[in-house]
Motif scaffolding. Structure first.
Motif, mmCIF file in Angstrom:
data_model
loop_
_atom_site.group_PDB
_atom_site.id
_atom_site.type_symbol
_atom_site.label_atom_id
_atom_site.label_comp_id
_atom_site.label_asym_id
_atom_site.label_seq_id
_atom_site.Cartn_x
_atom_site.Cartn_y
_atom_site.Cartn_z
ATOM 1 N N CYS A 137 0.559 12.779 -2.248
ATOM 2 C CA CYS A 137 -0.681 12.454 -1.536
ATOM 3 C C CYS A 137 -0.488 12.857 -0.083
ATOM 4 O O CYS A 137 0.479 12.425 0.571
ATOM 5 N N HIS A 139 -2.050 12.036 2.549
ATOM 6 C CA HIS A 139 -2.386 11.076 3.604
ATOM 7 C C HIS A 139 -1.159 10.391 4.203
ATOM 8 O O HIS A 139 -1.207 9.899 5.332
ATOM 9 N N PHE A 140 -0.064 10.341 3.471
ATOM 10 C CA PHE A 140 1.133 9.680 3.996
ATOM 11 C C PHE A 140 1.717 10.444 5.194
ATOM 12 O O PHE A 140 2.277 9.842 6.105
ATOM 13 N N GLN A 145 -2.448 6.743 4.829
ATOM 14 C CA GLN A 145 -2.536 6.330 3.428
ATOM 15 C C GLN A 145 -3.367 5.055 3.292
ATOM 16 O O GLN A 145 -3.515 4.297 4.260
ATOM 17 N N CYS A 146 -3.872 4.825 2.107
ATOM 18 C CA CYS A 146 -4.608 3.586 1.844
ATOM 19 C C CYS A 146 -3.658 2.393 2.041
ATOM 20 O O CYS A 146 -2.480 2.457 1.656
ATOM 21 N N PHE A 148 -3.182 -0.335 0.664
ATOM 22 C CA PHE A 148 -2.602 -1.000 -0.510
ATOM 23 C C PHE A 148 -1.635 -0.110 -1.275
ATOM 24 O O PHE A 148 -1.035 -0.544 -2.257
ATOM 25 N N CYS A 149 -1.461 1.139 -0.852
ATOM 26 C CA CYS A 149 -0.781 2.133 -1.691
ATOM 27 C C CYS A 149 0.710 2.242 -1.374
ATOM 28 O O CYS A 149 1.110 2.295 -0.204
ATOM 29 N N LEU A 151 2.741 4.715 -3.088
ATOM 30 C CA LEU A 151 3.168 5.891 -3.848
ATOM 31 C C LEU A 151 4.523 6.431 -3.367
ATOM 32 O O LEU A 151 5.422 6.676 -4.172
HETATM 33 S S1 SF4 Z 1 -4.382 5.353 -3.190
HETATM 34 FE FE1 SF4 Z 1 -2.456 6.260 -2.418
HETATM 35 S S2 SF4 Z 1 -2.320 8.208 -3.496
HETATM 36 FE FE2 SF4 Z 1 -4.463 7.545 -3.638
HETATM 37 S S3 SF4 Z 1 -5.517 8.470 -1.860
HETATM 38 FE FE3 SF4 Z 1 -4.846 6.424 -1.238
HETATM 39 S S4 SF4 Z 1 -2.864 6.785 -0.258
HETATM 40 FE FE4 SF4 Z 1 -3.288 8.589 -1.484
#
Ligand code: SF4
Length: 382
Positions: A137, A139-140, A145-146, A148-149, A151
């Motif tokens: 992903c 976004h990291f 990043q989200c 809650f995520c 990954l």
């Molecule tokens: S949930 Fe995690 S993997 Fe999915 S878009 Fe958000 S940060 Fe990226």
């Protein structure tokens, strides 16, 4: 209300998901050999990491409800062996019998250059074959990043699956899993690098899955990422029966705050345009909007359910609890009673709509981290 022996199964499942659960050493015997273990195909859902201990992926309550196993060593909920059976206790109170889920035979089969098939595909719940074609992903890299995520931290902690899976290998694993007769649905997701067109990756994968024995229309769901609407017809032509969009949060301001990178790429409005078009292409009931439930108020969540049902889409809300490695680690989820109450209201909205259930593509046996299928099931929708 679904009560087995006086137990509200939805509230019990919610408690197991938000408070986590433990299992003593005797109860864990056979996990990873006889019974299906966690393999962290994408995210880690436990409340704490357990890199050196094999834990069950999920388990069954007496009425067949599937519950994801989320480890929390300080949870009051604990699974022990009593008279050769697994029993769930709350403190010293015996709540009910539970059962681990059998380990698929294909998990240990070797493929390609000697990798185990389980490093490529895993079974969610009892019948859903899951492939994350690329654990990536973007976004990291920018800290967007989200919230809650987890990954990246999951991948670093467990390093248990191949980061990128070849289409041919995915097809072989699908053929083996289908041949075993346990899976009924497929779930596909994954991030792609900027130079790759995701739909082309998915086309190759589903061509390979069909080559290894699947029917022309494959029961299951593709969750594209990013989820812009350009390629909907091409996704349909890959042969997958359903498509899903991970909207995460319905409230627009909360969505931007909780999912900063994702919201910058795909707005709330863009999701709705894609979902509307996808319903036209895939048909009513064959489009899912996926949410993380518990990070926004009840009213906005239910607004989202109502609007999406009105558009002909179905909803899959995963129960949020704070995971290690996510930016919300250490926070608290809403109570089990809140989840049970809100998901039953969501089920009422679904029942009042006329959207086909979509259970031929994703059902209550597919995963143990959502409650809506269970709330619909107690009203006769399976
Ligand atoms: S949930 Fe995690 S993997 Fe999915 S878009 Fe958000 S940060 Fe990226």
């Amino acid at each position: 209300m679904n009560k087995t022996n006086g137990i509200d199964m939805i509230e019990l499942k919610a408690a197991l998901l938000v408070d986590g659960v433990r299992a003593d050493a005797q109860a864990l015997r056979g996990v990873g050999t006889i019974f299906k273990e966690q393999n962290h195909g994408l995210f880690g859902w436990d409340l704490e990491d357990h890199a050196d201990v094999a834990l069950p992926d999920d388990f069954l309550l007496p009425d067949g409800t599937v519950v994801q196993f989320r480890m929390n060593s300080s949870s009051p909920l604990c699974i022990r062996v009593v008279d050769s059976a697994l029993r769930l206790f709350h403190g010293e109170r015996d709540v009910c019998e539970v059962r681990w889920i059998d380990r698929p035979g294909f998990y240990d089969q070797r493929i390609g250059d000697g990798k185990k098939m389980v490093q490529i595909g895993q079974v969610g719940g009892e019948d859903c074959l899951f492939f994350c074609y690329q654990n990536y992903c973007s976004h990291f890299a920018h800290g967007e990043q989200c919230l809650f995520c987890n990954l990246v931290s999951t991948s670093q902690t467990y390093d248990s699956v191949l980061k990128k899976k070849d289409a041919e290998l995915i097809g072989e694993v699908a053929g083996a899993a289908w041949g075993e007769g346990i899976v009924k649905h497929i779930l596909l997701t994954g991030g792609c690098f900027a130079h790759e067109r995701e739909v082309a990756v998915v086309e190759r994968i589903l061509m390979s899955v069909r080559k290894h024995g699947a029917a022309d229309r494959i029961p299951g769901t593709i969750l594209p990422s990013p989820a812009t609407g350009d390629d909907i017809e091409r996704y349909y032509d890959t042969g997958i029966q359903a498509i899903g969009y991970s909207m995460e949060i319905w409230d627009e301001a909360l969505y931007s705050a909780i999912c900063p990178g994702k919201a910058a790429n795909t707005s709330h409005a863009q999701f709705l345009v894609s979902i509307e078009r996808a319903v036209e292409v895939f048909g009513s009931g064959n489009v899912f909007a996926v949410f993380v439930m518990g990070l926004e108020p009840k009213d906005t969540f239910l607004d989202g359910v109502k609007t999406l049902i009105g558009m002909g889409a179905n909803v899959v809300p995963f129960v949020w609890s704070p995971n290690p490695g996510s930016r919300l680690a250490g926070h608290r989820a809403p109570s089990a009673a809140w989840y049970a109450d809100v998901v039953r209201e969501a089920a009422t909205l679904v029942m009042n709509g006329d959207v086909p259930s979509g259970t031929e593509n994703h059902c209550y046996r597919c995963d143990g981290n959502s409650l809506l299928h269970d709330a619909l099931r107690e009203r006769g929708v399976e």
